[in-house]
Scaffold this active site. Structure first.
Site, short mmCIF file in Angstrom:
data_model
loop_
_atom_site.label_atom_id
_atom_site.label_comp_id
_atom_site.label_asym_id
_atom_site.label_seq_id
_atom_site.Cartn_x
_atom_site.Cartn_y
_atom_site.Cartn_z
N GLU A 71 42.28 46.21 43.14
CA GLU A 71 42.89 47.87 43.52
C GLU A 71 42.32 47.61 45.30
O GLU A 71 42.12 47.14 45.61
CB GLU A 71 41.15 48.79 42.90
N ARG A 89 30.37 37.08 39.47
CA ARG A 89 31.48 37.33 40.37
C ARG A 89 30.64 36.69 41.51
O ARG A 89 29.15 35.98 41.46
CB ARG A 89 31.32 38.92 40.62
N LYS A 146 33.33 45.63 48.54
CA LYS A 146 34.26 46.38 49.50
C LYS A 146 34.47 48.00 49.88
O LYS A 146 34.65 48.74 50.86
CB LYS A 146 36.34 46.70 48.55
P1 ATP Z 1 34.23 45.18 44.52
O1 ATP Z 1 32.87 45.19 43.67
O2 ATP Z 1 34.59 44.43 45.70
O3 ATP Z 1 34.96 46.80 45.32
P2 ATP Z 1 36.53 45.01 42.42
O4 ATP Z 1 35.77 44.12 41.91
O5 ATP Z 1 36.12 47.02 42.41
O6 ATP Z 1 35.33 44.17 43.69
P3 ATP Z 1 38.73 44.51 42.60
O7 ATP Z 1 40.06 45.29 43.76
O8 ATP Z 1 39.12 45.20 41.73
O9 ATP Z 1 37.45 44.85 43.70
O10 ATP Z 1 39.00 42.80 42.26
C1 ATP Z 1 39.97 42.61 41.97
C2 ATP Z 1 39.89 41.50 40.66
O11 ATP Z 1 39.17 40.82 41.44
C3 ATP Z 1 39.14 41.77 40.02
O12 ATP Z 1 39.04 40.48 38.80
C4 ATP Z 1 37.70 41.54 39.91
O13 ATP Z 1 36.77 41.24 38.89
C5 ATP Z 1 37.31 40.23 40.64
N1 ATP Z 1 36.65 40.24 42.02
C6 ATP Z 1 36.50 41.55 42.86
N2 ATP Z 1 34.48 40.49 43.52
C7 ATP Z 1 35.02 39.49 42.67
C8 ATP Z 1 33.70 38.31 43.43
N3 ATP Z 1 32.55 38.42 44.01
N4 ATP Z 1 33.22 37.37 42.62
C9 ATP Z 1 34.77 37.07 41.71
N5 ATP Z 1 35.96 37.79 42.01
C10 ATP Z 1 35.46 38.73 41.86
MG MG Z 2 37.34 46.71 40.25
#
Ligand code: ATP
Ligand code: MG
Length: 515
Positions: A40, A265, A275
């Site tokens: 995102e 994760r 984020k």
């Molecule tokens: P955040 O919690 O930091 O906002 P998010 O999951 O909302 O992270 P996205 O931009 O939606 O952020 O993530 C893109 C991809 O990266 C998704 O498939 C998510 O599952 C993966 N991802 C995000 N954070 C991690 C992490 N700490 N370890 C592994 N994969 C991750």
């Molecule tokens: Mg997300």
């Protein structure tokens, strides 16, 4: 210490790869493998995202498949072009290639809308007038079933009219939602008539003011995967409870249906991986920006000196599993050292200098000594380093009254100057305040290059620079972002910002720039 993987070691067959391998063998997806990385664009990528990137792009590469870069840009309130640009740069920098497959969820808004009309026609979605608070109140709890919305029984015609009116801007933000009609008593709360669309009069960075209804993640994500022909939709564990909904939407529409697979994760000590929280650090000026070298973002790690190979090897080393855990930051640093050791030329630098006068070395004499550029890379060659009567060493490499285990320089003791000579300390000179200002040593002319011809044992080798020949350098030393191992460990009512955020240390906290 864990053995660090490198580009040449085969990737372990983790549980995700086992599923993909099995599917390829049985021909489940006509033996296609097609993954995606779906960020995102509401922040910069961090090292956690690198785990997901290396998993998705890595699998595509290993199984001769494809991986899309797809922006999940369904929430205009928090997203923007700056983030899109930085994400593109970071995935490329990490070394992955999506070829021509750069996609945006927002390109599918019309198709998603059409699918929503279809669900309404099937009697599986309805327009609801409950406010967000009332919706929450109706949802029930883990132990109590929810209550059905009074708008749940609207006719298909009325729902179609209202949903079309939502689309053309007839309602204010939050006034109406489109919900899936599933089961308000379902044990999984995600299945209790989840919201599919909300009214939001906000400009989108790609679609402008074309839309004033925006799809929610659970509704949008499966459709994006389906439209792109994804085979394995790999996401993190918190979506495990959402899988039944992912499946329900695609089954209800009777469309192409990828398989969602969840993995744990990445969490790292001494830093944060959210984020939202990283954005707060940036917005509140607690760091200098998303690329502050203390940040766990890819842009921050890049500025700090991390190489893409080190990060890829780290992701390979930690592998992928189903259980949440926290990885020690020391492992990431170890992976970096392993890579830099093989690739970086060495120079000698003294950060906190202590002067040494070599009393038996002729005044005005300078000689050039050969120093190897990288002991781990035979191709890196060598350079000549000037040596003279006055040199400096690191202050911490000398102790006037050394404890038992201190083997470096001390009065009466002999040590090696790297690539130069063996020297022995004879005298400690102090200033008026009792601080050591210089040392007087003698060098052994028989030991040029640092070798003892009689094979006598020398326990320490020190780096040094010739005082008159040394160049000024700006050195930036950074510690972990947080002084506390788990910054999320706080008392009730507090948040991570109560913990000390480390500034730099050493010569004023500033990237090593050596020329
Ligand atoms: P955040 O919690 O930091 O906002 P998010 O999951 O909302 O992270 P996205 O931009 O939606 O952020 O993530 C893109 C991809 O990266 C998704 O498939 C998510 O599952 C993966 N991802 C995000 N954070 C991690 C992490 N700490 N370890 C592994 N994969 C991750
Ligand atoms: Mg997300």
């Amino acid at each position: 210490m864990t053995t660090v993987e490198n580009e040449n070691t085969p990737t372990k067959l983790d549980f995700v790869r086992s599923i993909v391998a099995e599917d390829s063998k049985t021909g489940k997806w006509d033996s296609r493998v097609h993954t995606r990385f779906p960020p995102e664009p509401n922040g910069y990528l961090h090292i956690g995202h690198a785990k997901s990137i290396c998993l998705n792009f890595g699998i595509a590469k290993e199984f001769h498949g494809k991986c899309n870069l797809r922006f999940d840009d369904t929430n205009p309130a928090k997203e923007g072009q700056e983030y899109v640009d930085s994400i593109i740069e970071d995935v490329k920098w990490l070394g992955w290639d999506w070829e021509e497959r750069l996609y945006f969820a927002s390109s599918y808004f019309q198709q998603m809308y059409d699918y929503a009309l279809e669900l309404i026609k099937k009697g599986k979605a309805y327009v609801c007038d409950l406010s967000p608070e009332e919706t929450r109140d109706h949802r029930g709890t883990l132990t109590e079933p929810g209550r059905e919305s009074p708008y749940r029984t609207r006719s298909v015609e009325e729902n179609l009219d209202l949903f079309k009116a939502m689309k053309i801007g007839a309602f204010a933000d939050g006034a109406k939602t489109l919900k899936a009609k599933i089961d308000m008593a379902h044990p999984n709360l995600n299945m209790r008539d989840p919201v599919m669309y909300r009214v939001l009069h906000a400009s989108h960075h790609r679609t402008g003011d074309d839309w004033c209804i925006y799809p929610l993640y659970d509704w949008a994500h499966g459709l994006e995967d389906s439209l792109e022909g994804i085979t394995h939709s790999i996401c993190t564990l918190e979506f495990e409870n959402h899988r039944p909904l992912y499946d329900w939407f695609l089954d209800a529409l009777e469309v192409y249906h990828p398989q969602q697979i969840e993995f744990a994760r990445l969490n790292l000590t001494y830093t944060l991986m959210s984020k939202r929280k990283l954005l707060r650090l940036v917005e509140e000026g607690l760091v200098s920006g998303w690329d502050d070298p203390r940040m766990p973002t890819l842009s921050g790690l890049r500025r700090r000196g991390y190489s893409p190979a080190a990060i890829r090897n780290f992701c390979k080393t930690i592998s992928v599993n189903k259980f949440n855990s926290t990885v020690d930051m020391a492992l990431l640093e170890h992976c970096l050292r392993q890579d830099l050791n093989k690739t970086s030329p060495r120079v000698m630098a003294v950060l906190n200098p202590l002067k040494i006068v070599m009393t038996n070395y002729p005044e005005g004499q300078v000689e050039e000594l050969e120093a190897i550029n990288n002991p781990e890379d035979p191709d890196a060659g060598s350079r000549m380093v000037p040596f003279s009567r006055v040199i400096t060493i690191e202050r911490e490499d000398f102790m006037e009254d050394p404890p038992k285990k201190f083997f470096r320089l001390a009065p009466g003791r002999e040590v090696r100057l790297r690539y130069a000579y063996l020297i022995t300390c004879h005298k400690v000179i102090k200033d008026g305040e009792g601080q050591i200002s210089e040392l007087h040593c003698t060098y052994d002319p028989q030991t040029r290059g640092g070798n003892a011809p009689d094979g006598r044992r020398i326990k320490a080798t020190l780096h040094w620079v010739s005082e008159a020949h040394a160049l000024d350098a700006e050195v930036r030393l950074y510690d972990h972002l947080f002084a506390k191992e788990n910054p999320d460990d706080v008392n009730e009512g507090e948040d991570f910002r109560v913990h000390k955020i480390n500034s730099g240390r050493g010569t004023g906290g500033l990237d090593a720039i050596f020329t």
